[in-house]
Motif scaffolding. Structure first.
Motif, mmCIF file in Angstrom:
data_model
loop_
_atom_site.group_PDB
_atom_site.id
_atom_site.type_symbol
_atom_site.label_atom_id
_atom_site.label_comp_id
_atom_site.label_asym_id
_atom_site.label_seq_id
_atom_site.Cartn_x
_atom_site.Cartn_y
_atom_site.Cartn_z
ATOM 1 N N LYS A 403 0.819 -1.205 0.000
ATOM 2 C CA LYS A 403 0.000 0.000 0.000
ATOM 3 C C LYS A 403 0.859 1.264 0.000
ATOM 4 N N ALA A 404 2.064 1.182 0.592
ATOM 5 C CA ALA A 404 2.958 2.342 0.660
ATOM 6 C C ALA A 404 3.725 2.552 -0.638
ATOM 7 N N MET A 405 3.665 1.587 -1.540
ATOM 8 C CA MET A 405 4.372 1.702 -2.821
ATOM 9 C C MET A 405 3.548 2.506 -3.821
ATOM 10 N N PRO A 406 4.212 3.074 -4.816
ATOM 11 C CA PRO A 406 3.475 3.805 -5.872
ATOM 12 C C PRO A 406 2.806 2.840 -6.842
ATOM 13 N N VAL A 407 1.857 2.084 -6.295
ATOM 14 C CA VAL A 407 1.160 1.053 -7.066
ATOM 15 C C VAL A 407 -0.334 1.336 -7.016
ATOM 16 N N SER A 408 -0.982 1.275 -8.155
ATOM 17 C CA SER A 408 -2.412 1.513 -8.231
ATOM 18 C C SER A 408 -3.177 0.448 -7.457
ATOM 19 N N TYR A 409 -4.246 0.857 -6.791
ATOM 20 C CA TYR A 409 -5.074 -0.093 -6.059
ATOM 21 C C TYR A 409 -5.712 -1.102 -7.007
ATOM 22 N N LYS A 410 -5.959 -0.682 -8.242
ATOM 23 C CA LYS A 410 -6.524 -1.612 -9.214
ATOM 24 C C LYS A 410 -5.550 -2.747 -9.516
ATOM 25 N N SER A 411 -4.263 -2.411 -9.612
ATOM 26 C CA SER A 411 -3.254 -3.448 -9.861
ATOM 27 C C SER A 411 -3.186 -4.419 -8.691
ATOM 28 N N VAL A 412 -3.281 -3.886 -7.479
ATOM 29 C CA VAL A 412 -3.211 -4.729 -6.284
ATOM 30 C C VAL A 412 -4.360 -5.722 -6.258
ATOM 31 N N PHE A 413 -5.564 -5.238 -6.451
ATOM 32 C CA PHE A 413 -6.736 -6.101 -6.327
ATOM 33 C C PHE A 413 -6.908 -7.023 -7.530
ATOM 34 N N PHE A 414 -6.709 -6.483 -8.718
ATOM 35 C CA PHE A 414 -6.962 -7.320 -9.891
ATOM 36 C C PHE A 414 -5.837 -8.313 -10.163
ATOM 37 N N SER A 415 -4.669 -8.109 -9.562
ATOM 38 C CA SER A 415 -3.640 -9.144 -9.635
ATOM 39 C C SER A 415 -4.081 -10.369 -8.847
ATOM 40 N N LYS A 416 -4.765 -10.134 -7.736
ATOM 41 C CA LYS A 416 -5.298 -11.236 -6.932
ATOM 42 C C LYS A 416 -6.435 -11.936 -7.672
ATOM 43 N N VAL A 417 -7.324 -11.146 -8.254
ATOM 44 C CA VAL A 417 -8.438 -11.725 -9.009
ATOM 45 C C VAL A 417 -7.922 -12.498 -10.214
ATOM 46 N N PHE A 418 -6.907 -11.955 -10.875
ATOM 47 C CA PHE A 418 -6.367 -12.604 -12.072
ATOM 48 C C PHE A 418 -5.782 -13.971 -11.746
ATOM 49 N N LEU A 419 -4.991 -14.062 -10.668
ATOM 50 C CA LEU A 419 -4.409 -15.355 -10.308
ATOM 51 C C LEU A 419 -5.501 -16.365 -9.975
ATOM 52 N N CYS A 420 -6.516 -15.919 -9.252
ATOM 53 C CA CYS A 420 -7.636 -16.819 -8.935
ATOM 54 C C CYS A 420 -8.326 -17.297 -10.205
ATOM 55 N N MET A 421 -8.489 -16.415 -11.166
ATOM 56 C CA MET A 421 -9.147 -16.776 -12.410
ATOM 57 C C MET A 421 -8.301 -17.752 -13.230
ATOM 58 N N VAL A 422 -6.985 -17.592 -13.188
ATOM 59 C CA VAL A 422 -6.105 -18.526 -13.909
ATOM 60 C C VAL A 422 -6.244 -19.930 -13.334
ATOM 61 N N VAL A 423 -6.250 -20.019 -12.002
ATOM 62 C CA VAL A 423 -6.367 -21.321 -11.347
ATOM 63 C C VAL A 423 -7.719 -21.953 -11.636
ATOM 64 N N THR A 424 -8.790 -21.168 -11.519
ATOM 65 C CA THR A 424 -10.116 -21.725 -11.759
ATOM 66 C C THR A 424 -10.336 -22.027 -13.232
ATOM 67 N N ALA A 425 -9.667 -21.294 -14.129
ATOM 68 C CA ALA A 425 -9.789 -21.582 -15.561
ATOM 69 C C ALA A 425 -9.241 -22.966 -15.875
ATOM 70 N N TYR A 426 -8.137 -23.333 -15.205
ATOM 71 C CA TYR A 426 -7.592 -24.682 -15.397
ATOM 72 C C TYR A 426 -8.612 -25.728 -14.977
ATOM 73 N N SER A 427 -9.167 -25.570 -13.777
ATOM 74 C CA SER A 427 -10.119 -26.553 -13.269
ATOM 75 C C SER A 427 -11.353 -26.647 -14.155
ATOM 76 N N GLN A 428 -11.893 -25.500 -14.549
ATOM 77 C CA GLN A 428 -13.093 -25.498 -15.375
ATOM 78 C C GLN A 428 -12.829 -26.085 -16.751
ATOM 79 N N ALA A 429 -11.689 -25.759 -17.335
ATOM 80 C CA ALA A 429 -11.369 -26.260 -18.683
ATOM 81 C C ALA A 429 -11.179 -27.771 -18.679
ATOM 82 N N ILE A 430 -10.419 -28.296 -17.703
ATOM 83 C CA ILE A 430 -10.186 -29.740 -17.648
ATOM 84 C C ILE A 430 -11.488 -30.480 -17.348
ATOM 85 N N SER A 431 -12.321 -29.923 -16.490
ATOM 86 C CA SER A 431 -13.599 -30.563 -16.182
ATOM 87 C C SER A 431 -14.474 -30.674 -17.431
#
Length: 561
Positions: A403-431
Motif C-alpha cells: 500500500k505504501a508503494m506507488p502502485v495503483s489499487y486496481k493493480s493490487v486487487f486485480f492481480s489477486k483476481v487474475f491469479l484466482c481466475m487462472v487457477v479456476t480456468a484450469y479446473s473449469q477447462a479440464i472438467s
C-alpha cells in the motif's frame, strides 16, 4: 526441565487450554457460520452413513462362505476393518494435532522461559488432544456399532464394549501418534523448502484419496440400483477379506472383544501395546519438547536461497501476480487448500458425473447430463475457489508495504483476481474437456459449461475479495500465515454451495418437468444458467469496485487473528 509431573501445574495448564477454547466462542472471535455449517454437515453425513452402511451390512452379513451362513464371522471382519479405518484417521489427526500444539503454538515461546516440566507440559497437551479424540470416536464408533446392532441385534455386552471402545481407541491413537509426531515433523521440515516436491506429493495423496472416495460412490450406486454388489463378494474376495481382517491389529482385538471372541488374548494384546507405546512416548518427551521449543524460539526454519539476477524487468501487474503465486506456493497449507484442490477438482466432477448420470436415469427416467454437469461444476468450482476468501488477509503486514508503494489499487486487487481466475480456468477447462471426451457432453455444451463456470467463479472471486477486504483479519504470526478460517471463509463457502444447489436444482427440476410433458427443456437450462451467470458476474464486479479506491487509501484496519 523437571522429570516428574506436577499435578497442580498440570491442572493450571489444562484450565488455561480450556479457557482458550472457550474464548473462541466469544463474540468477535466466534465463526458462527462455519460452526453451524460443520454441525449441519456432520449431522447430514451421519444420517447418510447410517442409511447406506445399514444397507451394506444387510448385504455383507448375508454372504455365505463355502456354502455356510456365518454372520458372526462376517461381523468380525466388518468391525475389524471399520475400527482399523477409524484408528488410522485418528492417528493421522493425532499426529497433526500434536505437531500443531507443540511446534506451531504461540504459548511454546512463553513456556520456554518458564519453569515448566517437560512431562507436565507434554501430558497437558496430550490430555486436551485426547478429549478431542474421544469426541471423534463418539461420532464414528457409535454410528458404526449402533447401525450394525439395528440390523443385527446384539447382547448387552456389545453395548458395554462400545462405550469402552470410545475411550480405549483414542488412547491407542494418542499413544501411536505420540511416537510418530517427531518423524512427521522431520519429514514436514524436509519438504517445507522443497515446494515443487511438496506440491507433487500432497496432490498425489489427495488424488488417491479422492479415487478411493469415487470407488465408494460406485459401491453406493450399486446398492441403490440393485443387489449387484453381493456378487462382488465371491469366494476369492471373501478369502482375502478373512486373511486381511486377521492381520488388522489392534482393530481385530477390539472386534474380538466386542463379540466375546478370544477376550483374554485380545485384552492382553491391547494392554501390551498401550504399555509399550506409553514407555516409548515418555522417553521421547525431551526430544520432542526440545525440538518444539527451539522451533518456536527461532521463529521456524530459515531458508537460504541462491541469489538470482533479474533476467527481465516485469510490469507492476505481473510482479504482483508473481508475488501472489509465490506466497501461496511457498506456504504448504495454502498450497494444499488452493492449488492441490484445484488440480484434482476435475477428477471429482468426472467421478460424481459417472455415478450420478446413470443413477438419475435409473431413478427418474430422464437424461439430465447437462443439468447434472452444471450442478457439479458449480458446486466443486465454488469449493475450489475458497482461496479467494483470504485474498487480502493472507498478505498480513505485507499489505501495508504494498500500500505504501506507488502502485495503483486496481493493480493490487486485480492481480489477486487474475491469479484466482487462472487457477479456476484450469479446473473449469479440464472438467469440461473430461466430460466432453467421455461422451457426457457435446463440444458446444462443454464450451457453454466452461463459460458459465468461469462467470460464476468470477462472481465468487470478486465478492469474496471485497468481503475479505471489508473484514480483513491479519495473522500475528511472523510469516503472516492464517491458521484458522474466519467468518468470511465460511460465509463464501455457504453462499457458493447454496447458489450451486439453487441453480443446479432449479434447472434439473425444470428439465424433468419439461421432459415428462414431452417438451424439449434444454434451451431453458441454457437461458437460466446464462442469465444468472452474467448477472452474478456483473453484480459481484460492481460490488468489488464500488468506492474501492477511497476505501483502499483510507484503509488502516485489519483485525488480528
Amino acid at each position: 526441565m523437571k522429570d516428574k509431573i506436577d499435578v497442580s501445574l498440570l491442572k493450571a495448564l489444562l484450565r488455561k487450554q480450556r479457557q482458550e477454547r472457550a474464548s473462541s466462542f466469544k463474540k468477535g472471535n466466534f465463526d458462527a457460520v462455519g460452526f453451524t455449517l460443520r454441525i449441519l454437515l456432520t449431522a447430514a453425513f451421519l444420517v447418510i452413513f447410517a442409511i447406506f452402511f445399514g444397507k451394506f451390512s444387510d448385504i455383507y452379513l448375508s454372504i455365505k462362505t463355502d456354502g455356510v451362513y456365518n454372520p458372526t464371522a462376517r461381523l468380525y471382519e466388518l468391525l475389524s476393518i471399520a475400527y482399523t479405518a477409524i484408528l488410522i484417521f485418528m492417528v493421522i489427526g493425532g499426529v497433526s494435532q500434536i505437531n500443531r500444539a507443540l511446534f506451531d503454538a504461540d504459548d511454546m515461546k512463553l513456556f520456554s522461559a518458564m519453569p515448566v516440566g517437560a512431562k507436565t507440559l507434554y501430558v497437558s497437551k496430550l490430555l486436551t488432544i485426547y478429549a478431542g479424540q474421544i469426541l471423534f470416536a463418539l461420532l464414528t464408533i457409535l454410528p458404526v456399532n449402533i447401525t450394525i446392532a439395528v440390523h443385527s441385534p446384539q447382547p448387552a455386552w456389545y453395548y458395554l464394549m462400545t462405550a469402552a471402545a470410545c475411550v480405549l481407541l483414542p488412547l491407542i491413537s494418542i499413544a501411536v501418534a505420540s511416537l510418530l509426531a517427531l518423524p512427521y515433523n522431520a519429514v514436514k521440515q524436509f519438504l517445507k523448502p522443497r515446494f515443487l516436491l511438496n506440491f507433487i506429493i500432497v496432490t498425489a495423496i489427495t488424488a488417491a484419496l479422492f479415487y478411493l472416495y469415487a470407488m465408494l460412490l460406485g459401491a453406493v450406486k450399486e446398492m441403490l440400483l440393485g443387489d449387484e454388489l453381493k456378487y462382488f463378494f465371491n469366494e476369492r474376495v471373501m478369502d482375502f477379506l478373512q486373511s486381511f481382517a486377521n492381520v488388522l491389529y489392534p482393530g481385530k482385538w477390539l472386534a474380538n472383544f466386542m463379540l466375546k471372541r478370544e477376550r483374554l488374548f485380545s485384552g492382553l494384546g491391547i494392554l501390551i501395546m498401550l504399555i509399550v507405546c506409553l514407555i516409548l512416548s515418555m522417553t521421547m518427551i525431551r526430544a520432542i519438547l526440545t525440538r518444539a521449543l527451539q522451533s518456536r524460539i527461532a521463529g521456524g526454519e530459515n531458508f537460504i536461497y541462491p541469489k538470482r539476477k533479474l533476467t527481465q524487468r516485469r510490469t507492476t501487474f505481473s510482479a504482483l501476480v508473481k508475488k501472489e503465486f509465490l506466497q501461496i506456493f511457498r506456504t504448504p497449507s495454502y498450497m494444499f487448500s488452493y492449488f492441490s484442490v484445484a488440480v484434482i477438482m476435475p477428477m471429482m466432477v468426472y467421478f460424481c458425473m459417472s455415478v450420478g448420470a446413470s443413477l438419475v436415469v435409473k431413478l427418474i427416467g430422464v437424461n439430465c447430463n447437462v443439468e447434472l454437469a452444471i450442478f457439479l461444476t458449480l458446486l466443486f468450482g465454488s469449493l475450489t475457489n475458497v482461496f479467494c476468501t483470504t485474498n487480502i488477509s493472507r498478505d498480513g503486514a505485507m499489505f501495508y508495504s504494498v500500500k505504501a508503494m506507488p502502485v495503483s489499487y486496481k493493480s493490487v486487487f486485480f492481480s489477486k483476481v487474475f491469479l484466482c481466475m487462472v487457477v479456476t480456468a484450469y479446473s473449469q477447462a479440464i472438467s469440461a474437456l473430461l466430460l466432453f471426451a467421455t461422451g457426457y457432453l457435446s463440444l458446444w455444451i462443454a464450451l457453454f459449461l466452461f463459460a458459465a463456470g468461469m462467470l460464476c467463479s468470477f462472481a465468487q472471486i470478486c465478492f469474496a475479495t471485497r468481503s475479505d477486504f471489508n473484514h480483513a483479519k491479519f495473522s500475528t504470526e511472523e510469516d503472516g500465515e492464517i491458521k484458522e478460517s474466519g467468518n468470511t471463509v465460511s460465509t463464501i463457502i455457504v453462499l457458493g454451495m447454496l447458489a450451486s444447489f439453487l441453480i443446479g436444482g432449479a434447472v434439473l427440476l425444470i428439465r424433468m418437468l419439461f421432459t415428462l410433458r414431452g417438451w424439449n427443456g434444454e434451451y431453458i437450462t441454457y437461458l437460466i444458467v446464462g442469465v444468472v451467470s452474467l448477472c452474478a458476474a456483473a453484480l459481484a464486479y460492481y460490488y468489488l469496485v464500488r468506492k474501492l479506491g477511497k476505501k483502499y487509501y483510507e484503509f488502516s484496519g485489519g483485525g488480528l487473528l
